[in-house]
Write a protein that holds these residues in place. Structure first.
Motif, PDB file in Angstrom:
ATOM      1  N   ASN A   7      -6.512 -56.664 142.615  1.00 33.76           N
ATOM      2  CA  ASN A   7      -7.678 -57.475 142.182  1.00 33.76           C
ATOM      3  C   ASN A   7      -7.347 -58.823 141.506  1.00 33.76           C
ATOM      4  O   ASN A   7      -8.368 -59.589 141.218  1.00 33.76           O
ATOM      5  N   VAL A   8      -6.124 -59.403 141.309  1.00 33.29           N
ATOM      6  CA  VAL A   8      -6.092 -60.537 140.722  1.00 33.29           C
ATOM      7  C   VAL A   8      -5.399 -61.201 142.002  1.00 33.29           C
ATOM      8  O   VAL A   8      -4.250 -60.893 142.455  1.00 33.29           O
ATOM      9  N   LEU A   9      -5.834 -62.567 142.261  1.00 32.56           N
ATOM     10  CA  LEU A   9      -5.371 -63.409 143.200  1.00 32.56           C
ATOM     11  C   LEU A   9      -3.859 -63.687 143.370  1.00 32.56           C
ATOM     12  O   LEU A   9      -3.414 -63.848 144.195  1.00 32.56           O
ATOM     13  N   SER A  10      -3.582 -63.979 142.055  1.00 34.33           N
ATOM     14  CA  SER A  10      -2.049 -64.600 141.985  1.00 34.33           C
ATOM     15  C   SER A  10      -0.923 -63.541 141.866  1.00 34.33           C
ATOM     16  O   SER A  10       0.271 -63.819 142.218  1.00 34.33           O
ATOM     17  N   THR A  11      -1.100 -62.309 141.960  1.00 36.32           N
ATOM     18  CA  THR A  11      -0.096 -61.352 142.168  1.00 36.32           C
ATOM     19  C   THR A  11      -0.663 -60.357 143.260  1.00 36.32           C
ATOM     20  O   THR A  11       0.354 -59.563 143.354  1.00 36.32           O
ATOM     21  N   LYS A  12      -1.598 -60.364 144.025  1.00 33.08           N
ATOM     22  CA  LYS A  12      -2.050 -59.404 144.831  1.00 33.08           C
ATOM     23  C   LYS A  12      -0.986 -59.348 145.997  1.00 33.08           C
ATOM     24  O   LYS A  12      -0.714 -58.452 146.599  1.00 33.08           O
ATOM     25  N   HIS A  13      -0.571 -60.441 146.355  1.00 31.29           N
ATOM     26  CA  HIS A  13       0.440 -60.503 147.472  1.00 31.29           C
ATOM     27  C   HIS A  13       2.084 -60.034 146.709  1.00 31.29           C
ATOM     28  O   HIS A  13       2.992 -60.367 147.644  1.00 31.29           O
ATOM     29  N   ARG A  14       2.380 -59.666 145.703  1.00 24.52           N
ATOM     30  CA  ARG A  14       3.553 -59.294 145.222  1.00 24.52           C
ATOM     31  C   ARG A  14       3.702 -58.137 144.660  1.00 24.52           C
ATOM     32  O   ARG A  14       4.543 -57.626 144.025  1.00 24.52           O
ATOM     33  N   LEU A  15       2.738 -57.132 145.132  1.00 23.87           N
ATOM     34  CA  LEU A  15       2.837 -55.821 144.799  1.00 23.87           C
ATOM     35  C   LEU A  15       3.989 -54.988 145.105  1.00 23.87           C
ATOM     36  O   LEU A  15       4.422 -55.414 146.269  1.00 23.87           O
ATOM     37  N   PRO A  16       4.345 -54.157 144.519  1.00 24.20           N
ATOM     38  CA  PRO A  16       4.183 -53.401 143.257  1.00 24.20           C
ATOM     39  C   PRO A  16       4.621 -54.206 142.128  1.00 24.20           C
ATOM     40  O   PRO A  16       5.675 -55.044 142.210  1.00 24.20           O
ATOM     41  N   LEU A  17       3.935 -54.002 141.223  1.00 24.85           N
ATOM     42  CA  LEU A  17       4.168 -54.654 139.777  1.00 24.85           C
ATOM     43  C   LEU A  17       4.577 -53.607 138.707  1.00 24.85           C
ATOM     44  O   LEU A  17       3.958 -52.730 138.626  1.00 24.85           O
ATOM     45  N   ILE A  18       5.734 -53.997 137.801  1.00 21.56           N
ATOM     46  CA  ILE A  18       5.845 -53.099 136.719  1.00 21.56           C
ATOM     47  C   ILE A  18       5.806 -53.884 135.192  1.00 21.56           C
ATOM     48  O   ILE A  18       6.124 -54.997 135.384  1.00 21.56           O
ATOM     49  N   LEU A  19       5.180 -53.352 134.396  1.00 17.02           N
ATOM     50  CA  LEU A  19       4.946 -54.123 133.010  1.00 17.02           C
ATOM     51  C   LEU A  19       6.361 -53.924 132.539  1.00 17.02           C
ATOM     52  O   LEU A  19       6.893 -52.803 132.382  1.00 17.02           O
ATOM     53  N   VAL A  20       7.091 -55.119 132.174  1.00 12.69           N
ATOM     54  CA  VAL A  20       8.374 -55.080 131.480  1.00 12.69           C
ATOM     55  C   VAL A  20       8.434 -55.297 130.048  1.00 12.69           C
ATOM     56  O   VAL A  20       9.355 -55.245 129.419  1.00 12.69           O
ATOM     57  N   HIS A  21       7.421 -55.941 129.610  1.00 16.11           N
ATOM     58  CA  HIS A  21       7.229 -56.528 128.271  1.00 16.11           C
ATOM     59  C   HIS A  21       5.862 -56.744 127.945  1.00 16.11           C
ATOM     60  O   HIS A  21       5.048 -57.605 128.745  1.00 16.11           O
ATOM     61  N   TYR A  22       5.505 -56.714 126.447  1.00 14.24           N
ATOM     62  CA  TYR A  22       4.059 -57.250 126.131  1.00 14.24           C
ATOM     63  C   TYR A  22       4.206 -57.543 124.627  1.00 14.24           C
ATOM     64  O   TYR A  22       4.990 -56.929 123.808  1.00 14.24           O
ATOM     65  N   GLU A  23       3.422 -58.236 123.979  1.00 12.71           N
ATOM     66  CA  GLU A  23       3.573 -58.790 122.510  1.00 12.71           C
ATOM     67  C   GLU A  23       1.884 -58.776 122.243  1.00 12.71           C
ATOM     68  O   GLU A  23       1.001 -59.027 122.905  1.00 12.71           O
ATOM     69  N   TYR A  24       1.779 -58.346 121.157  1.00  6.09           N
ATOM     70  CA  TYR A  24       0.467 -58.138 120.376  1.00  6.09           C
ATOM     71  C   TYR A  24       0.044 -59.232 119.515  1.00  6.09           C
ATOM     72  O   TYR A  24       0.929 -59.929 118.474  1.00  6.09           O
ATOM     73  N   PHE A  25      -1.127 -59.862 119.842  1.00 10.78           N
ATOM     74  CA  PHE A  25      -1.694 -60.956 118.771  1.00 10.78           C
ATOM     75  C   PHE A  25      -3.001 -60.741 118.256  1.00 10.78           C
ATOM     76  O   PHE A  25      -3.745 -60.099 118.768  1.00 10.78           O
ATOM     77  N   ILE A  26      -3.280 -61.137 116.833  1.00  8.06           N
ATOM     78  CA  ILE A  26      -4.588 -61.192 116.202  1.00  8.06           C
ATOM     79  C   ILE A  26      -5.336 -62.382 116.612  1.00  8.06           C
ATOM     80  O   ILE A  26      -6.453 -62.699 116.413  1.00  8.06           O
ATOM     81  N   ASN A  27      -4.875 -63.539 116.873  1.00  4.75           N
ATOM     82  CA  ASN A  27      -5.245 -64.839 117.091  1.00  4.75           C
ATOM     83  C   ASN A  27      -5.070 -65.266 118.676  1.00  4.75           C
ATOM     84  O   ASN A  27      -3.854 -65.164 119.052  1.00  4.75           O
ATOM     85  N   LYS A  28      -6.264 -65.622 119.134  1.00  2.00           N
ATOM     86  CA  LYS A  28      -6.151 -65.991 120.563  1.00  2.00           C
ATOM     87  C   LYS A  28      -5.455 -67.278 120.888  1.00  2.00           C
ATOM     88  O   LYS A  28      -4.557 -67.349 121.756  1.00  2.00           O
ATOM     89  N   ALA A  29      -5.506 -68.223 119.871  1.00  5.73           N
ATOM     90  CA  ALA A  29      -4.743 -69.502 120.045  1.00  5.73           C
ATOM     91  C   ALA A  29      -3.206 -69.150 120.197  1.00  5.73           C
ATOM     92  O   ALA A  29      -2.553 -69.590 120.799  1.00  5.73           O
TER      93      ALA A  29
END
Length: 66
Positions: A36-58
C-alpha cells in the motif's frame, strides 16, 4: 502523548534500505508489506531491521533525513 518512530526496512528483493517515520509503526509496516506504499510496493518483501522512538516530531523528522 504522541510518539514518533523512525524505521529502516530492508528489501529482500533488491537488498536496499528504506527509511521512514510514522506515529503508528505497526500500521505503517503492515501498509508497506501489503503493497500500500507507492515507494516500496515494487520492492517486496520487506523486513524491519531497525527503529528508534522519539517524543518530538521534529527530532524524528531530522533523524529520518540524517
Amino acid at each position: 502523548m504522541t510518539s514518533y518512530f523512525v524505521y529502516v526496512l530492508l528489501s529482500l528483493k533488491d537488498y536496499k534500505f528504506y527509511v521512514g517515520y510514522t506515529e503508528d509503526i505497526e500500521k505503517r509496516i503492515s501498509d508497506h508489506n501489503k503493497g500500500n506504499v507507492l515507494s516500496t510496493k515494487h520492492r517486496l518483501p520487506l523486513i524491519l531491521v531497525h527503529y528508534e522512538y522519539f517524543i518530538n516530531k521534529a527530532d524524528a523528522k531530522a533523524r529520518e533525513v540524517f
